[in-house]
Structures are given as structure tokens and as C-alpha cells.
Design an enzyme around this catalytic site. Structure first.
Site, PDB file in Angstrom:
ATOM      1  N   ASP A 101      -1.006  -7.407 -11.409  1.00 45.53           N
ATOM      2  CA  ASP A 101      -0.578  -6.698 -10.215  1.00 45.53           C
ATOM      3  C   ASP A 101      -1.194  -7.464  -9.038  1.00 45.53           C
ATOM      4  OD1 ASP A 101       0.289  -4.602  -8.471  1.00 45.53           O
ATOM      5  OD2 ASP A 101      -1.773  -3.850  -8.490  1.00 45.53           O
ATOM      6  N   ASP A 104      -1.650  -6.325  -5.139  1.00 47.86           N
ATOM      7  CA  ASP A 104      -2.510  -5.590  -4.202  1.00 47.86           C
ATOM      8  C   ASP A 104      -3.544  -4.753  -4.957  1.00 47.86           C
ATOM      9  OD1 ASP A 104      -0.899  -6.682  -2.195  1.00 47.86           O
ATOM     10  OD2 ASP A 104       0.447  -4.962  -2.206  1.00 47.86           O
TER      11      ASP A 104
HETATM   12 MG   LIG Z   1      -2.104  -2.489  -6.992  1.00 43.37          MG
END
Ligand SMILES: [Mg+2]
Length: 183
Positions: free
Chosen positions: A6, A8
Site C-alpha cells: 500500500d 499512503d
Molecule cells: Mg494506507
């Protein structure tokens, strides 16, 4: 292995108002070095990121490309790179299977890189990352950066387990390099 990250809250600082420019893309401490270690160990790395800021009309695809250019430039300084970046631009109210918790991006990566779920691990900070990974059947590591502490505190449903919990991407990388996954 195929390592799915992932973005962010795992690689860079999460922002409640979205990362809208290269200036707002701030690497988390040790993230670049962790990615470099994974690449040195010959792992494939793909980013799987929801970017509803596009579907919401907050930033354009071109702006997102400039943000990812910054990411790639910084990695290149450490002699490493990401093998592919998957983006789900969907707004939440118009979500397709690509938007996590949907498993669309993960399935696309498994197919592109011809990896089995058993040989794939996803590192994320939000419950929807773990949901997407569980739906695809791959290993799951929750990092405590970004939304990770809250995700852990809120509790994980039994169908998301087992989940390994790492302090950050550096520790998640230790787990991956040592083949240590919760079972
Ligand atoms: Mg995230």
C-alpha cells in the site's frame, strides 16, 4: 516473492486531505531503504494504492504521475525501483473491484507477475488492505505507521487473520526477508 505495498501510511506519510502534489509526498523514515533491501533480495514489488482523489476530481492523472515520478526518482537514487504501480482511481460511491477492499489490483498483480497467493504478501496500514489481501488469499502484514495503530486498536475480524504486525515497513521487510509470517 511478490511484495505488494500500500502507498499512503506505508511508504509515505498519510494525509487526511490526500497527497495532492509531489511536495505533499513525504517518505516515512526508513521506507526507501526497506524497498532497496527487498529489491536486493530479488523480490518483485508492486504498489497497490486507492487514489479516490482522482475519482473525486481533486487531482488529475497527470498530477498523480508527477507524484509517482518523485517516488521513482528517490528510489533510483538508492539503485532500486518498483516493478509496477497499480492505482484504483474510483470514488468510494462509484467503486469497482479495483478499489480496496476489492481484490482487483491484487489479482491483476498476481496475473501479471505469475505469482501464487501463497508466494505473495501485502503490506498495508488499513483494514481494507487486509480485506483485499485476505480475499485474494495472500499473506498479510499490518504496519503500525499511518492508520496502522488505529486499525490494530479497532480489532481485526477472524476472517482477516492471520496478520503479522510490524512497526513499520523496515520491520515488515525483516519479516519478509526471514520468511516469517503469522500462521
Ligand atoms: Mg494506507
Amino acid at each position: 516473492m511478490l511484495v505488494l505495498l500500500d502507498r499512503d501510511g506505508v511508504i509515505n506519510e498519510d494525509r487526511p486531505d490526500f497527497v495532492k502534489s509531489p511536495e505533499e509526498f513525504v517518505f516515512l523514515k526508513g521506507a526507501v531503504e526497506a524497498i532497496a533491501r527487498l529489491k536486493s533480495a530479488q523480490h518483485l514489488i508492486a504498489i497497490v494504492t486507492n487514489q479516490s482523489c482522482i475519482g473525486r476530481g481533486i487531482i488529475t492523472e497527470e498530477r498523480l504521475a508527477s507524484i509517482h515520478q518523485k517516488l521513482c526518482t528517490e528510489l533510483a537514487k538508492h539503485q532500486c525501483s518498483i516493478d509496477h504501480i497499480y492505482v484504483a482511481p474510483d470514488a468510494p460511491w462509484n467503486a469497482t473491484e479495483m478499489r480496496k477492499p476489492g481484490a482487483g489490483m491484487i489479482k491483476a498483480a498476481l496475473s501479471k507477475f505469475r505469482h501464487s497467493p501463497e508466494n505473495t504478501v501485502l503490506v498495508g496500514d488499513a483494514k481494507r488492505d487486509l480485506q483485499a489481501a485476505a480475499a485474494a488469499g495472500c499473506h498479510r502484514i499490518l504496519v503500525q505507521t499511518g492508520k496502522g495503530m488505529k486499525t490494530q486498536k479497532d480489532g481485526l475480524e477472524p476472517d482477516l487473520l492471520p496478520v503479522s504486525v510490524a512497526k513499520d515497513l523496515a520491520e515488515a521487510t525483516d519479516f519478509i526477508l526471514q520468511g516469517r509470517f503469522a500462521a
